[in-house]
Motif scaffolding. Structure first.
Motif, PDB file in Angstrom:
ATOM      1  N   GLY A  44       0.841  -1.200   0.000  1.00  0.00           N
ATOM      2  CA  GLY A  44       0.000   0.000   0.000  1.00  0.00           C
ATOM      3  C   GLY A  44       0.870   1.240   0.000  1.00  0.00           C
ATOM      4  O   GLY A  44       2.072   1.172  -0.274  1.00  0.00           O
ATOM      5  N   ASP A  45       0.256   2.379   0.325  1.00  0.00           N
ATOM      6  CA  ASP A  45       1.039   3.619   0.425  1.00  0.00           C
ATOM      7  C   ASP A  45       2.087   3.492   1.537  1.00  0.00           C
ATOM      8  O   ASP A  45       3.188   4.023   1.422  1.00  0.00           O
ATOM      9  N   GLY A  46       1.714   2.788   2.612  1.00  0.00           N
ATOM     10  CA  GLY A  46       2.650   2.582   3.724  1.00  0.00           C
ATOM     11  C   GLY A  46       3.894   1.833   3.260  1.00  0.00           C
ATOM     12  O   GLY A  46       5.010   2.124   3.699  1.00  0.00           O
ATOM     13  N   LEU A  49       6.141   4.182   1.542  1.00  0.00           N
ATOM     14  CA  LEU A  49       6.868   5.020   2.517  1.00  0.00           C
ATOM     15  C   LEU A  49       8.100   4.282   3.033  1.00  0.00           C
ATOM     16  O   LEU A  49       9.183   4.859   3.150  1.00  0.00           O
ATOM     17  N   HIS A  68      -0.684  -1.560  -5.677  1.00  0.00           N
ATOM     18  CA  HIS A  68      -1.491  -1.709  -4.464  1.00  0.00           C
ATOM     19  C   HIS A  68      -2.193  -3.053  -4.482  1.00  0.00           C
ATOM     20  O   HIS A  68      -2.796  -3.436  -5.480  1.00  0.00           O
ATOM     21  N   HIS A  71      -7.110  -1.404  -2.433  1.00  0.00           N
ATOM     22  CA  HIS A  71      -7.680  -0.312  -3.234  1.00  0.00           C
ATOM     23  C   HIS A  71      -6.545   0.484  -3.897  1.00  0.00           C
ATOM     24  O   HIS A  71      -5.383   0.283  -3.576  1.00  0.00           O
ATOM     25  N   TYR A  75       0.134   6.807  -3.663  1.00  0.00           N
ATOM     26  CA  TYR A  75       1.455   6.642  -4.284  1.00  0.00           C
ATOM     27  C   TYR A  75       1.474   5.414  -5.195  1.00  0.00           C
ATOM     28  O   TYR A  75       2.520   5.047  -5.701  1.00  0.00           O
ATOM     29  N   ASN A 121       5.787  11.962   3.571  1.00  0.00           N
ATOM     30  CA  ASN A 121       4.433  12.377   3.958  1.00  0.00           C
ATOM     31  C   ASN A 121       4.452  13.578   4.901  1.00  0.00           C
ATOM     32  O   ASN A 121       3.932  14.630   4.594  1.00  0.00           O
ATOM     33  N   THR A 157       2.276  15.892  -1.135  1.00  0.00           N
ATOM     34  CA  THR A 157       1.702  14.545  -1.317  1.00  0.00           C
ATOM     35  C   THR A 157       1.268  13.928   0.010  1.00  0.00           C
ATOM     36  O   THR A 157       0.405  13.060   0.035  1.00  0.00           O
ATOM     37  N   GLY A 158       1.859  14.401   1.112  1.00  0.00           N
ATOM     38  CA  GLY A 158       1.447  13.895   2.429  1.00  0.00           C
ATOM     39  C   GLY A 158       0.196  14.586   2.944  1.00  0.00           C
ATOM     40  O   GLY A 158      -0.353  14.206   3.980  1.00  0.00           O
ATOM     41  N   THR A 160      -2.763  14.442   2.076  1.00  0.00           N
ATOM     42  CA  THR A 160      -3.975  13.595   2.133  1.00  0.00           C
ATOM     43  C   THR A 160      -3.887  12.558   3.255  1.00  0.00           C
ATOM     44  O   THR A 160      -4.806  11.770   3.432  1.00  0.00           O
ATOM     45  N   ALA A 161      -2.769  12.552   3.996  1.00  0.00           N
ATOM     46  CA  ALA A 161      -2.565  11.549   5.045  1.00  0.00           C
ATOM     47  C   ALA A 161      -2.886  12.155   6.423  1.00  0.00           C
ATOM     48  O   ALA A 161      -3.978  12.695   6.622  1.00  0.00           O
ATOM     49  N   TYR A 162      -1.971  12.091   7.345  1.00  0.00           N
ATOM     50  CA  TYR A 162      -2.200  12.576   8.719  1.00  0.00           C
ATOM     51  C   TYR A 162      -2.705  14.024   8.711  1.00  0.00           C
ATOM     52  O   TYR A 162      -3.618  14.409   9.445  1.00  0.00           O
ATOM     53  N   SER A 165      -6.329  14.399   8.536  1.00  0.00           N
ATOM     54  CA  SER A 165      -7.037  13.994   9.763  1.00  0.00           C
ATOM     55  C   SER A 165      -7.028  15.087  10.820  1.00  0.00           C
ATOM     56  O   SER A 165      -7.895  15.112  11.690  1.00  0.00           O
ATOM     57  N   ASP A 221       7.220  10.149   8.827  1.00  0.00           N
ATOM     58  CA  ASP A 221       6.440   9.136   8.105  1.00  0.00           C
ATOM     59  C   ASP A 221       6.075   7.992   9.060  1.00  0.00           C
ATOM     60  O   ASP A 221       5.412   8.232  10.046  1.00  0.00           O
ATOM     61  N   ARG A 222       6.581   6.775   8.804  1.00  0.00           N
ATOM     62  CA  ARG A 222       6.214   5.627   9.654  1.00  0.00           C
ATOM     63  C   ARG A 222       7.052   5.535  10.920  1.00  0.00           C
ATOM     64  O   ARG A 222       6.714   4.792  11.834  1.00  0.00           O
TER      65      ARG A 222
HETATM   66  P1  NAP Z   1      -1.115   3.118   9.220  1.00  0.00           P
HETATM   67  O1  NAP Z   1      -1.597   3.807  10.459  1.00  0.00           O
HETATM   68  O2  NAP Z   1      -1.034   1.630   9.197  1.00  0.00           O
HETATM   69  O3  NAP Z   1      -1.991   3.579   7.959  1.00  0.00           O
HETATM   70  C1  NAP Z   1      -2.198   4.879   7.649  1.00  0.00           C
HETATM   71  C2  NAP Z   1      -3.136   4.981   6.446  1.00  0.00           C
HETATM   72  O4  NAP Z   1      -2.736   6.142   5.717  1.00  0.00           O
HETATM   73  C3  NAP Z   1      -3.081   3.798   5.474  1.00  0.00           C
HETATM   74  O5  NAP Z   1      -4.393   3.542   5.063  1.00  0.00           O
HETATM   75  C4  NAP Z   1      -2.244   4.336   4.337  1.00  0.00           C
HETATM   76  O6  NAP Z   1      -2.584   3.786   3.080  1.00  0.00           O
HETATM   77  C5  NAP Z   1      -2.639   5.788   4.342  1.00  0.00           C
HETATM   78  N1  NAP Z   1      -1.679   6.692   3.725  1.00  0.00           N
HETATM   79  C6  NAP Z   1      -0.327   6.688   3.777  1.00  0.00           C
HETATM   80  N2  NAP Z   1       0.163   7.710   3.070  1.00  0.00           N
HETATM   81  C7  NAP Z   1      -0.891   8.363   2.536  1.00  0.00           C
HETATM   82  C8  NAP Z   1      -1.024   9.503   1.717  1.00  0.00           C
HETATM   83  N3  NAP Z   1       0.036  10.194   1.289  1.00  0.00           N
HETATM   84  N4  NAP Z   1      -2.274   9.914   1.399  1.00  0.00           N
HETATM   85  C9  NAP Z   1      -3.363   9.264   1.824  1.00  0.00           C
HETATM   86  N5  NAP Z   1      -3.311   8.168   2.601  1.00  0.00           N
HETATM   87  C10 NAP Z   1      -2.083   7.731   2.950  1.00  0.00           C
HETATM   88  O7  NAP Z   1       0.311   3.746   8.929  1.00  0.00           O
HETATM   89  P2  NAP Z   1       1.357   3.441   7.811  1.00  0.00           P
HETATM   90  O8  NAP Z   1       0.773   2.552   6.759  1.00  0.00           O
HETATM   91  O9  NAP Z   1       2.617   3.065   8.479  1.00  0.00           O
HETATM   92  O10 NAP Z   1       1.531   4.884   7.187  1.00  0.00           O
HETATM   93  C11 NAP Z   1       2.177   5.919   7.897  1.00  0.00           C
HETATM   94  C12 NAP Z   1       1.348   7.134   7.704  1.00  0.00           C
HETATM   95  O11 NAP Z   1       0.153   6.984   8.432  1.00  0.00           O
HETATM   96  C13 NAP Z   1       1.960   8.384   8.247  1.00  0.00           C
HETATM   97  O12 NAP Z   1       2.851   8.975   7.326  1.00  0.00           O
HETATM   98  C14 NAP Z   1       0.733   9.226   8.496  1.00  0.00           C
HETATM   99  O13 NAP Z   1       0.437  10.046   7.372  1.00  0.00           O
HETATM  100  C15 NAP Z   1      -0.389   8.243   8.641  1.00  0.00           C
HETATM  101  N6  NAP Z   1      -0.988   8.355   9.970  1.00  0.00           N
HETATM  102  C16 NAP Z   1      -2.215   8.922  10.023  1.00  0.00           C
HETATM  103  C17 NAP Z   1      -2.803   9.111  11.258  1.00  0.00           C
HETATM  104  C18 NAP Z   1      -4.147   9.749  11.292  1.00  0.00           C
HETATM  105  O14 NAP Z   1      -4.698  10.030  10.209  1.00  0.00           O
HETATM  106  N7  NAP Z   1      -4.696  10.029  12.463  1.00  0.00           N
HETATM  107  C19 NAP Z   1      -2.174   8.703  12.428  1.00  0.00           C
HETATM  108  C20 NAP Z   1      -0.921   8.132  12.323  1.00  0.00           C
HETATM  109  C21 NAP Z   1      -0.325   7.961  11.075  1.00  0.00           C
HETATM  110  P3  NAP Z   1      -2.345   2.263   2.692  1.00  0.00           P
HETATM  111  O15 NAP Z   1      -3.444   1.493   3.360  1.00  0.00           O
HETATM  112  O16 NAP Z   1      -2.434   2.269   1.218  1.00  0.00           O
HETATM  113  O17 NAP Z   1      -0.974   1.885   3.191  1.00  0.00           O
END
Ligand code: NAP
Length: 271
Positions: A44-46, A49, A68, A71, A75, A121, A157-158, A160-162, A165, A221-222
């Protein structure tokens, strides 16, 4: 062409990895995990990363391709049932690529040590035991005093991630800059922050100077980095952020419209 595969450990990713590896060899491409020109991630995107950080010292020599196994991701342009099409694209490769900005971080500790990081991210900084207090400087000028859970600094690009939220804006991935978003800021008659996300341009330097010394956790990131040790021999004093000199490159064999991706992921169906 030298190709590497970087996969996560799910059964489906392992199945696709085996299939792709066989197809790569059948097509006469060279498998090279150490000096690849193209890195194909499966997961996945993770997973992308993780691959990014694995190959971080070779970013200028590598183009990434994401498959992927679930879905479509942000990335990842390919799905697990499109291996043949992807291998055809690799064989016909003419060096086509698209690149995106990264975030550079410089951390300074109380013992004078400095450590640098690069994020694809975002990076977050939080105090895990109490309210985080820090001074926010923009281009070396004090902008505000922040109190709250923490701050999230993300790439386009990040976004759309954290970042999303915590109420940050989605940035066009072709824009060059980065974004600061607050995590549960304290806002009352005594403490005040801007209260909205800020998008900075390519030349801006953001600096956070921490007022308290203990229990900060920074994510890149992770990765989660504990920025203190139990004997408190050193603690984090400040972190500076700016657009990195390096960029990430993707082999652009097909174009998936970014805003369609955003719509599919966050809005879905509808008319
Ligand atoms: P995870 O907590 O297992 O999954 C985080 C989710 O974010 C996964 O569904 C992942 O997609 C998705 N994602 C990653 N990069 C993205 C992007 N650029 N745009 C949209 N969605 C994205 O963590 P992980 O897989 O190790 O990924 C680390 C990332 O999780 C961190 O960089 C951070 O952005 C994000 N994160 C978000 C929160 C929050 O939203 N509250 C909290 C902690 C971390 P896939 O399923 O395709 O891998």
């Amino acid at each position: 062409m030298r190709v590497a595969i970087y996969n996560n450990e799910t059964g489906e990713s392992q199945r696709v990895t085996k299939l792709l590896r066989a197809e790569i060899e059948r097509a006469g491409l060279v498998y090279d995990g150490h000096h690849p020109e193209v890195v194909i991630t499966i997961g996945g995107d993770g997973t992308l990363l993780s691959a990014f950080h694995h190959y971080i010292d070779k970013l200028d020599q590598i183009r990434f391709v994401g498959i992927h196994t679930g879905h479509l991701g942000f990335y990842t342009d390919w799905r697990n049932f499109e291996i043949d099409d992807l291998v055809d694209s690799l064989v016909q490769d003419s060096g086509q690529s698209v690149s995106y900005p990264l975030l550079d971080m410089r951390t300074v500790f109380s013992d004078g040590t400095v450590e640098n990081f690069v994020a694809l991210n975002e990076s977050t900084i939080r105090n895990i035991t109490r309210t985080m207090v820090c001074d926010v400087y923009i281009n070396n000028q004090l902008f505000e005093n922040f109190r709250g859970d923490g701050l999230c600094i993300s790439t386009p690009t990040g976004s759309t991630a954290y970042n999303k939220s915590v109420g940050g804006a989605i940035m066009d991935p072709h824009s060059v800059g980065f974004q600061l978003a607050e995590m549960a800021s304290l806002n009352n008659r005594v403490f005040r922050t801007l209260g909205s996300p800020i998008i900075f341009g390519a030349d801006t330097k953001l600096m956070l100077r921490l007022r308290d010394t203990n229990d900060h956790v920074m994510t890149v990131d992770r990765e989660q980095l504990r920025l203190y040790n139990t004997k408190n021999q050193r603690h984090l004093l400040e972190v500076s952020y700016q657009v990195a000199k390096k960029r990430i490159y993707f082999a652009r064999y097909r174009h998936t419209n970014f805003w369609n991706r955003v719509k599919d992921s966050f809005i879905g169906g509808g008319k």
